[in-house]
Design a protein around this motif. Structure first.
Motif, short mmCIF file in Angstrom:
data_model
loop_
_atom_site.label_atom_id
_atom_site.label_comp_id
_atom_site.label_asym_id
_atom_site.label_seq_id
_atom_site.Cartn_x
_atom_site.Cartn_y
_atom_site.Cartn_z
N ARG A 1 -75.33 12.56 13.63
CA ARG A 1 -74.58 11.53 14.37
C ARG A 1 -73.63 12.18 15.38
N ASP B 1 -70.96 10.44 16.63
CA ASP B 1 -69.67 9.77 16.59
C ASP B 1 -68.76 10.23 15.46
N ASN C 1 -75.15 6.18 5.01
CA ASN C 1 -75.17 5.78 6.43
C ASN C 1 -74.43 4.46 6.65
N ILE C 2 -74.57 3.55 5.70
CA ILE C 2 -73.83 2.28 5.79
C ILE C 2 -72.33 2.55 5.77
N ASP D 1 -71.31 3.86 9.12
CA ASP D 1 -71.25 2.75 10.09
C ASP D 1 -69.98 1.92 9.89
N GLN D 2 -69.65 1.65 8.64
CA GLN D 2 -68.43 0.89 8.35
C GLN D 2 -67.19 1.64 8.83
N SER E 1 -67.06 3.74 11.28
CA SER E 1 -67.03 3.68 12.73
C SER E 1 -66.45 2.35 13.21
N ARG E 2 -66.93 1.24 12.61
CA ARG E 2 -66.42 -0.08 13.00
C ARG E 2 -64.95 -0.23 12.64
#
Length: 598
Positions: free
Chosen positions: A26, A28, A175-176, A179-180, A182-183
Motif C-alpha cells: 500500500r 498510503d 486489509n479491512i 482501510d478503516q 485510512s478513512r
C-alpha cells in the motif's frame, strides 16, 4: 495527503508478518508493528504515545485495554466470518469435546454461523480478561479438551493443559482494518485541521468574523447577537460571489453607518471556507450624500447594463482603448464635455480591471462639503488610506483651486495612485480646452488620457443610437414608435447638442412620449429642439460668463412661452434691434423667433 503513520500491536508473530507484507503493498501507510498481547501490548502503546502515530491497530482484548490509556484513534482487527469458519473446519477432525470461547465479537458471529450451517458446537462468551481462567477451568471439569479461541483464551488454555486452536485473522481482515484506519485518519485529520483553522481565525482577526462552508452553513461567528441577523443577510447574499474569488472587498450600508467587508477563501484538507471580516465605520454614515459612494462590481454591472450607454452603445468606439487600459495600473484622466459619458467610461475601466473584486469608490468633487473634505484628508478610515481599491475622482474641475492643489499634493506624497487604481474625470469646453488643473494632475501623476468626442462630432451615429434607444423606450413606455421621418432626423443630426448624450437621451424620451404616430414627425422635433435652445439661452443668462445679463428679472411664475418671449426680447435688445443676429445668437431660426414674438 501524507502517509498514515500506523502503530501496529500484534498478539502473535504470524500476524506481525502478515501486517508487514500487506502494508508493503500500500502507498498510503507507514507501518511500525510490534508483538505484544494484553499487558505487554499496553506497555508498547504507552512507550509510543508521543511518537506522532496517527492510528493504532490491534486486536481483541489487547485493543480494548489500549483504548483506555491513549487518545490516539484505535482500529480493531476484527475476526471475519472466514476466520471463524477456518477455525471450525480445522476442528472437524478433532474427536474430543470442544467449545468456542471468546469476546462477543467472536461468539456472536460464531452463533450465527452455527445456526446457518447446522453445527452443534457449544459457545461461551467472556466480557473481560478476569473471566477467562475461571471459565476454562469449569469447561475442563466438564470434559472439554479443546477450545477455539482468541489469544487471551489461547494462552490460558495452554497453561491449564487444554488444547486450543487460535482463531487467526486473515488477509482480508487486516486489509479491512487498514482501510478503516485510512478513512478514520482522513476524517480525524480533517476535523483536527478544521478546528485548528477555526481557532486560528478567532485569534488572527480583531474584527467581527463569520466563516461559511461550501454548503452555506455558518461554521463560526464572533458577531454579537444584536447584529447577527443583519450580518448573516449580507454574508449569505454575497456567498456565491465570494466563493468564486479568493479575495474581495465591499461596502454595505446598514442603518446609521456603513460596514467594510472583506472575504477570503481558505481551503483546509478537503474543505473550503469563506472568511468574512466586518468592520463598522461610523464615519461613513450617509456617505453618498457627502460625495463618497461605494459600489461592488455587481452593482456597477447592473447600473451600466440598464443605462442608455449600454442600450445605445455610444461608447463602442472606445472599446479597444478601454480593454487595453483596463490591464494596466496607471492613473487615467477621462476628458470630455458635459454629458459625454465620462463616469460610464470609469465604470467600464473598473469592471474590467483586476481590482474589480474590491469596491469602486467614487468621490464626487461637486458634492464634497467641508465635513467630507476633512474626512477624506484626515481620517484613518478615509479611502485614501486604504489599498487595492479603485478610486474615481469625478469632476475634479469642480473643486476650489486651493483644494485641487492640496489634493494633488496628497495623492503624490502618500502614493495613493500606487496603492490603488486611480481614475479621474475633468470637463472640457466646446473648443476642446482642458482645465489647467487637469494638466497638472496628468503630468504629476503620469496619467494616461481618454478623450471623449462630443455628440455634434458624431452626427453620423445619431440614426443608429436613436433606433436602439427608441426600441428600449418602446418597452418602457408601451409605445410602438419605428423612428423619425427623414426631415426630423436631419434636424436631430444638425442640432448642436450642448449637453451631449445626457441631453440626447432625455430629449429622445420626451419625443417618444408625446408621439402618437409610428414615426416621430418634424413638427415634434422642431418644437422640442426649440425649447432646448431657449432653455440653454435661459441658462446662459444666469451664467457668470454673462454678467451683463444677470440683472434680467426672470419671473419663474411665468409660463415657458412667456419666459421664452422675454428671453428673445432681451437678446433682440442686446443685438441693437437686429432680429437676425438675435436669432443666430439664440441658435433658432428667424421664423421661430417671429412666432414667439406674436
Amino acid at each position: 495527503m501524507k502517509k498514515i503513520r500506523i502503530l501496529g500491536i500484534a498478539p502473535y508473530e504470524g500476524m506481525k508478518t502478515m501486517m508487514q507484507n500487506l502494508a508493503a503493498k500500500r502507498k498510503d501507510i507507514d507501518l511500525t508493528v510490534y508483538i505484544g498481547d494484553l499487558d505487554k501490548g499496553v506497555e508498547i502503546a504507552r512507550k509510543n504515545v508521543d511518537k506522532n502515530f496517527d492510528v493504532i491497530i490491534s486486536r481483541g482484548g489487547t485493543a480494548s485495554m489500549i483504548e483506555k490509556i491513549t487518545d490516539i484513534p484505535l482500529v480493531r482487527i476484527s475476526l471475519s466470518v472466514y476466520d471463524i469458519i477456518r477455525a471450525i473446519k480445522m476442528a472437524e477432525n478433532y474427536t474430543g469435546k470442544y467449545a468456542i470461547v471468546g469476546y462477543p465479537g467472536i461468539t456472536e458471529t460464531a452463533k450465527l454461523l452455527c445456526d446457518l450451517l447446522q453445527y452443534d458446537i457449544d459457545i461461551y462468551t467472556i466480557n473481560s480478561v478476569d473471566e477467562v481462567s475461571g471459565l476454562l477451568s469449569d469447561l475442563k471439569k466438564k470434559g472439554y479438551q479443546m477450545i477455539l479461541c482468541d489469544m487471551i483464551a489461547n494462552t490460558t488454555a495452554k497453561r491449564l493443559g487444554m488444547n486450543a486452536i487460535l482463531i487467526t485473522s486473515g488477509d482480508e481482515s487486516i486489509n479491512i482494518a487498514f482501510d478503516q484506519a485510512s478513512r478514520l485518519y482522513k476524517s480525524y485529520f480533517a476535523i483536527k485541521e478544521n478546528n485548528l483553522f477555526l481557532e486560528k481565525v478567532m485569534g488572527e482577526y480583531d474584527e467581527k468574523v463569520m466563516v461559511y462552508d461550501k454548503t452555506g452553513q455558518l461554521k463560526l461567528s464572533t458577531v454579537d447577537r444584536d447584529n447577527l441577523e443583519a450580518y448573516t443577510k449580507i454574508a449569505e447574499k454575497e456567498l456565491e460571489a465570494s466563493f468564486k474569488t479568493n479575495n474581495r472587498k465591499f461596502i454595505k450600508r446598514m442603518g446609521e453607518f456603513s460596514i467594510s467587508v472583506t472575504s477570503k477563501v481558505s481551503s483546509i484538507s478537503n474543505s473550503t471556507y469563506v472568511v468574512y471580516c466586518f468592520n463598522e465605520n461610523h464615519n461613513l454614515q450617509s456617505s453618498n450624500r457627502f460625495g463618497i459612494s461605494y459600489l461592488t462590481k455587481d452593482e456597477v454591472d447592473a447600473s451600466f447594463f440598464n443605462s442608455f450607454y449600454s442600450i445605445a452603445s455610444p461608447l463602442s468606439e472606445m472599446e479597444n482603448d478601454i480593454r487595453q487600459m483596463s490591464t494596466v495600473d496607471s492613473p487615467i484622466m477621462i476628458l470630455g464635455e458635459t454629458g459625454t459619458g465620462k463616469s460610464q467610461i470609469a465604470k467600464l475601466l473598473y469592471a474590467r480591471s483586476s481590482l474589480n473584486n474590491n469596491p469602486l469608490i467614487t468621490l464626487d468633487c461637486n458634492l464634497m462639503d467641508d465635513k467630507t473634505w476633512f474626512f477624506l484628508l484626515n481620517h484613518y478610515n478615509s479611502p485614501l488610506t486604504d489599498s487595492d481599491n479603485t478610486l474615481y475622482f469625478m469632476d475634479i474641475h469642480k473643486l476650489p483651486e486651493d483644494r485641487k492643489d492640496y489634493l494633488l499634493t496628497t495623492l503624490v506624497s502618500t502614493n495613493v495612485h500606487k496603492r490603488n487604481r486611480l481614475l479621474m474625470s475633468c470637463a472640457t469646453n466646446e473648443s476642446g480646452g482642458n482645465h489647467i488643473s487637469a494638466k497638472e494632475y496628468i503630468n504629476q501623476l503620469t496619467c494616461m488620457t481618454i478623450h471623449l468626442a462630443p455628440l455634434r462630432e458624431r452626427t453620423g451615429d445619431i440614426p443608429q443610437m436613436s433606433s436602439l434607444y427608441i426600441n428600449a423606450l418602446n418597452l418602457d413606455l408601451a409605445k410602438q414608435i419605428i423612428g423619425f421621418v427623414p426631415e426630423a432626423m436631419e434636424l436631430m443630426k444638425n442640432y448642436n447638442w450642448p449637453a451631449n448624450f445626457t441631453q440626447f437621451k432625455r430629449v429622445l424620451r420626451e419625443m417618444v412620449t408625446v408621439t402618437t404616430t409610428p414615426y416621430i414627425p418634424t413638427e415634434t422635433v422642431e418644437s422640442i429642439l426649440e425649447k432646448e435652445k431657449l432653455t440653454a439661452a435661459a441658462a446662459s443668462i444666469i451664467s457668470p460668463e454673462n454678467e451683463d445679463l444677470l440683472s434680467f428679472p426672470l419671473d419663474t411664475t411665468m409660463t415657458l412661452n412667456e419666459i421664452s418671449r422675454e428671453i428673445i426680447s432681451l437678446y433682440i435688445e442686446k443685438a441693437g434691434g437686429n432680429q437676425s443676429l438675435a436669432a443666430k445668437r439664440l441658435g433658432i431660426s428667424r421664423t421661430t423667433l417671429w412666432r414667439y414674438l406674436k
